[in-house]
Design an enzyme around this catalytic site. Structure first.
Site, short mmCIF file in Angstrom:
data_model
loop_
_atom_site.label_atom_id
_atom_site.label_comp_id
_atom_site.label_asym_id
_atom_site.label_seq_id
_atom_site.Cartn_x
_atom_site.Cartn_y
_atom_site.Cartn_z
CB SER A 99 29.27 45.58 39.45
OG SER A 99 29.83 44.31 39.10
CE1 TYR A 120 32.76 47.02 43.92
CE2 TYR A 120 32.09 44.65 42.96
CZ TYR A 120 32.30 46.12 43.07
OH TYR A 120 32.17 46.58 41.59
CE LYS A 145 29.90 49.31 42.70
NZ LYS A 145 30.20 50.75 42.32
C1 UD1 Z 1 35.37 40.73 39.64
C2 UD1 Z 1 34.36 40.89 40.64
C3 UD1 Z 1 33.46 41.83 40.28
C4 UD1 Z 1 33.88 43.14 39.87
C5 UD1 Z 1 34.98 42.94 38.70
C6 UD1 Z 1 35.73 44.51 38.66
C7 UD1 Z 1 34.37 38.63 41.77
C8 UD1 Z 1 33.54 37.47 42.25
N1 UD1 Z 1 33.77 39.66 40.97
O1 UD1 Z 1 34.70 39.96 38.43
O2 UD1 Z 1 32.32 41.88 41.15
O3 UD1 Z 1 33.00 44.01 39.31
O4 UD1 Z 1 35.86 42.00 39.33
O5 UD1 Z 1 36.37 44.15 37.40
O6 UD1 Z 1 35.49 38.88 42.31
N2 UD1 Z 1 41.03 34.64 37.00
C9 UD1 Z 1 42.17 33.85 37.15
N3 UD1 Z 1 43.45 34.23 37.61
C10 UD1 Z 1 43.43 35.50 38.14
C11 UD1 Z 1 42.31 36.21 38.14
C12 UD1 Z 1 41.17 35.98 37.79
O7 UD1 Z 1 41.88 32.76 36.65
O8 UD1 Z 1 44.81 35.74 38.52
C13 UD1 Z 1 39.81 34.28 36.58
C14 UD1 Z 1 38.69 34.41 37.64
O9 UD1 Z 1 38.38 33.25 38.21
C15 UD1 Z 1 37.64 34.61 36.50
C16 UD1 Z 1 38.10 35.54 35.41
O10 UD1 Z 1 39.65 35.24 35.49
O11 UD1 Z 1 37.12 33.48 36.01
C17 UD1 Z 1 38.05 36.96 35.59
O12 UD1 Z 1 38.13 37.38 36.98
P1 UD1 Z 1 38.46 38.91 37.50
O13 UD1 Z 1 39.21 39.48 36.48
O14 UD1 Z 1 38.72 38.88 39.00
O15 UD1 Z 1 36.61 39.45 37.20
P2 UD1 Z 1 35.45 38.84 37.87
O16 UD1 Z 1 35.78 37.80 38.98
O17 UD1 Z 1 34.72 38.26 36.94
#
Ligand code: UD1
Length: 336
Positions: A125, A150, A154
């Site tokens: 990841s 997590y 990795k």
């Molecule tokens: C997360 C994990 C990453 C993992 C991946 C799997 C973290 C820090 N990282 O990535 O290790 O491999 O998921 O897919 O958690 N967001 C919102 N609202 C929401 C959900 C997310 O605004 O309800 C935003 C988050 O703040 C982020 C972006 O959307 O900026 C993507 O979030 P997400 O899909 O959870 O992925 P990551 O956090 O990048």
């Protein structure tokens, strides 16, 4: 026909990879403990490809079961997906994450060694980079201390595979995924989050479907173009195809060292607000969202430099963000 073992082959990325493997002409055997997947996915894979993969309900943490399983078949390559994957859950239950993701992998590596198997693809990841100092992120970027158990599993996973490669004549490739999204175009397989989704896209599609009332956008005070965080969202089918390229590289002995690492992303950064706008545009849905404070542990910006994957794996993304979001929506609509 080459025989490929896929651990965790009924999960989100695993199932899409099994489909691409079968389409390419590989024979596939899946082991999966169904802890975060459904057995129905097996039939769905068959209905897409006209071929049913072999299936064993085995937990890689069960050494005895794993050993007996390897008595029955020989493999030309192994793609290892079986792992726990929720960042927040890993903070609550670190022991389970180390047990599954590290000990499970060690069990698999022990069998690989004992049986002289080769050609391992590991699902890693971009989380191993943390907030990288430079963007886009190349494979040479320093690995930062992990933000979660997590992420640490990795990093350790890559390390113990690298060590096995050095000592056991193993050839392996770790693929560092950025943010996998979307679903197969048939809408027969896709992401099946357990409970309340943690990741952005399933939360978006469930909100549009009326399952969740409102999407929370985590932070609009990031130093980015619109204040929301930036990620590299890759269509899961493009990601699945990267596994085929990596596997063929190992089988054809084209790898340049025993252990190689590749970033798998689109190379493009997209903000959360851009995701919302694009989703609304391609689906004609109005999304109910509000801005809330940042989520702890989130980095500002992460997107891949994909030059190495392009040059060495001869792989590049074919699908657009629009297609990915549309496919995620089509899949969501079939889940009601
Ligand atoms: C997360 C994990 C990453 C993992 C991946 C799997 C973290 C820090 N990282 O990535 O290790 O491999 O998921 O897919 O958690 N967001 C919102 N609202 C929401 C959900 C997310 O605004 O309800 C935003 C988050 O703040 C982020 C972006 O959307 O900026 C993507 O979030 P997400 O899909 O959870 O992925 P990551 O956090 O990048």
């Amino acid at each position: 026909m080459k025989n490929i073992l896929v651990t965790g082959g009924l999960g989100f990325i695993g199932s899409h990879t099994v489909v691409e493997l079968q389409k390419t002409g590989f024979r596939v055997v899946i082991i999966d403990n169904l802890s975060n997947s459904k057995i129905e996915v097996l039939e769905q894979i068959k209905s897409i490809t006209n071929a049913k993969p072999g299936f064993y309900n085995i937990d890689i943490c069960n050494k005895e079961a794993l050993k007996s399983f390897f008595d029955t078949e020989k493999f030309d390559g192994i793609i290892h997906f079986a792992a726990l994957k929720s960042v927040s859950e890993s903070v609550q239950k670190p022991k389970e994450y180390f047990e599954n993701n590290v000990n499970g992998l060690a069990n698999l590596l022990a069998e690989i060694k004992n049986r002289n198997l080769n050609n391992l693809i590991f699902s890693s990841s971009c989380t191993v980079y943390g907030q990288a100092d430079e963007l886009p992120i190349t494979e040479n970027a320093a690995l930062k201390p992990a933000e979660s158990p997590y992420g640490e599993t990795k990093q350790i996973g890559e390390k113990i595979i690298n060590e096995s490669c050095a000592s056991n004549n193993l050839d392996a490739i770790a693929l560092r995924y950025f943010n996998p999204i979307g679903a197969h175009e048939s809408a027969k397989i896709g992401e099946l989050p357990l409970g309340v989704p943690q990741n952005l896209i399933p939360y978006v599609t469930q909100t549009a479907a009326g399952i969740r009332e409102q999407l929370s956008v985590f932070g609009e005070d990031y130093p980015t173009k619109d204040g929301t965080a930036i990620r590299d969202y890759i269509h899961v089918v493009d990601l699945a195809k990267a596994h085929i390229s990596a596997l063929e590289r190992l089988i054809n002995k084209k790898n340049k060292s025993n252990f190689e690492v590749f970033n798998i992303g689109t190379g493009k950064g997209t903000s959360v607000l851009e995701i919302i706008q694009t989703f609304e545009k391609v689906t004609n849905q109005k999304l109910n969202y509000k801005i809330v404070k940042r989520r702890s542990g989130d980095v500002t910006s992460a997107y891949a430099d994909t030059t190495l994957a392009f040059n060495e794996l001869n792989w590049k993304t074919e699908k657009t963000l629009e297609e990915a979001l549309k496919s995620a929506w089509n899949w969501q609509q079939k889940q009601l």
